[in-house]
Design a protein around this motif. Structure first.
Motif, short mmCIF file in Angstrom:
data_model
loop_
_atom_site.label_atom_id
_atom_site.label_comp_id
_atom_site.label_asym_id
_atom_site.label_seq_id
_atom_site.Cartn_x
_atom_site.Cartn_y
_atom_site.Cartn_z
N UNK A 100 0.82 -1.22 0.00
CA UNK A 100 0.00 0.00 0.00
C UNK A 100 0.85 1.27 0.00
N UNK A 101 2.13 1.14 0.34
CA UNK A 101 3.06 2.28 0.33
C UNK A 101 4.16 1.94 -0.66
N UNK A 127 -1.53 4.13 -1.26
CA UNK A 127 -2.72 3.76 -2.02
C UNK A 127 -3.87 3.59 -1.03
N UNK A 128 -4.92 4.37 -1.25
CA UNK A 128 -6.08 4.37 -0.35
C UNK A 128 -7.30 3.81 -1.06
N UNK A 129 -8.06 2.98 -0.37
CA UNK A 129 -9.37 2.59 -0.90
C UNK A 129 -10.24 3.84 -0.87
N UNK A 130 -10.97 4.08 -1.94
CA UNK A 130 -11.75 5.31 -2.05
C UNK A 130 -13.00 5.04 -2.88
N UNK A 131 -14.07 5.61 -2.51
CA UNK A 131 -15.32 5.42 -3.24
C UNK A 131 -15.24 6.05 -4.63
N UNK A 164 -4.61 7.95 -4.72
CA UNK A 164 -3.24 8.02 -4.25
C UNK A 164 -3.05 9.22 -3.34
N UNK A 165 -2.13 9.08 -2.42
CA UNK A 165 -1.77 10.18 -1.53
C UNK A 165 -0.24 10.21 -1.45
N UNK A 167 -4.38 4.54 -10.95
CA UNK A 167 -4.92 5.56 -10.04
C UNK A 167 -4.92 6.90 -10.76
N UNK A 168 -6.09 7.51 -10.86
CA UNK A 168 -6.23 8.78 -11.58
C UNK A 168 -6.23 9.99 -10.67
N UNK A 169 -6.63 9.85 -9.42
CA UNK A 169 -6.71 10.98 -8.50
C UNK A 169 -5.63 10.82 -7.44
#
Length: 156
Positions: free
Chosen positions: A53-54, A73-77, A89-90, A122-124
Motif C-alpha cells: 500500500x506504500x 494507495x487508499x481505498x476510495x469510493x 493516491x496520496x 490511479x487517476x486521483x
C-alpha cells in the motif's frame, strides 16, 4: 553519482527519519511530538510497505540516502473525478536533505510517485504541501482543492 531505487521494508527507519526531518524543517510540531509520531509511524510504514500500500522511492548519493517520497494507495469510493476508480493516491514524506535541495530531486521523486500511480491505474492523487513545496507540485499539475480538515481532541 545519484541513483533512485524503490523502498523496501528495510527502509522503514530511513523513511521515518526523513518524515520527522520534514516536519521539523517546516516547524510543524515540537520535538517531543515528532518523537512520538516517529515511534508510531515506523511500525505503520513497515506494514504499509509489506502490504504494497506504500510505494516508496529513495535517491542515494553513493552510500548515503539523501531524498525520499512515498505514494500511499487508499481505498476510495468512486467519485465524479474518477467515476470507476476505487482507489486514490496520496503522496507523502517528500524530503530532500538540505544540502541537496534545489537540484530537482523532489520533482524526480514526484515523477516516480506519479508513474507508480499510473501503473496502478490511479487517476486521483492528493497531497498536502508546505509553502516551500507548493511551486514544485504546481509545476507537476497539482492544484489547490476545496479540502477541509478537522482534528479531534486526543482526550475524546
Amino acid at each position: 553519482m545519484l541513483d533512485t531505487r524503490k523502498a523496501t521494508i528495510d527502509d522503514a527507519g530511513l523513511i521515518t527519519r526523513h518524515r520527522k526531518a520534514m516536519f521539523a524543517d517546516a516547524d510543524s510540531a515540537p520535538p517531543a511530538v515528532l518523537e512520538e509520531m516517529g515511534r508510531n509511524f515506523e511500525p505503520w510504514v513497515l506494514r504499509m510497505l509489506a502490504s504494497g500500500k506504500y510505494a516508496g522511492f529513495i535517491i542515494g548519493d553513493g552510500n548515503r540516502d539523501i531524498a525520499s517520497a512515498g505514494l500511499l494507495v487508499l481505498d476510495w469510493a468512486p467519485h465524479f473525478l474518477d467515476p470507476a476508480g476505487e482507489q486514490r493516491g496520496y503522496v507523502l514524506n517528500v524530503f530532500v536533505e538540505p544540502e541537496y535541495r534545489r537540484r530537482g530531486l523532489a520533482q524526480a521523486l514526484m515523477s516516480e510517485c506519479m508513474d507508480e500511480a499510473r501503473r496502478r491505474g490511479i487517476r486521483v492523487v492528493a497531497l498536502h504541501a508546505s509553502k516551500k513545496g507548493q511551486p514544485v507540485y504546481e509545476k507537476l499539475g497539482f492544484t489547490s482543492s476545496n479540502e477541509m480538515l478537522y482534528i479531534g481532541d486526543p482526550a475524546e
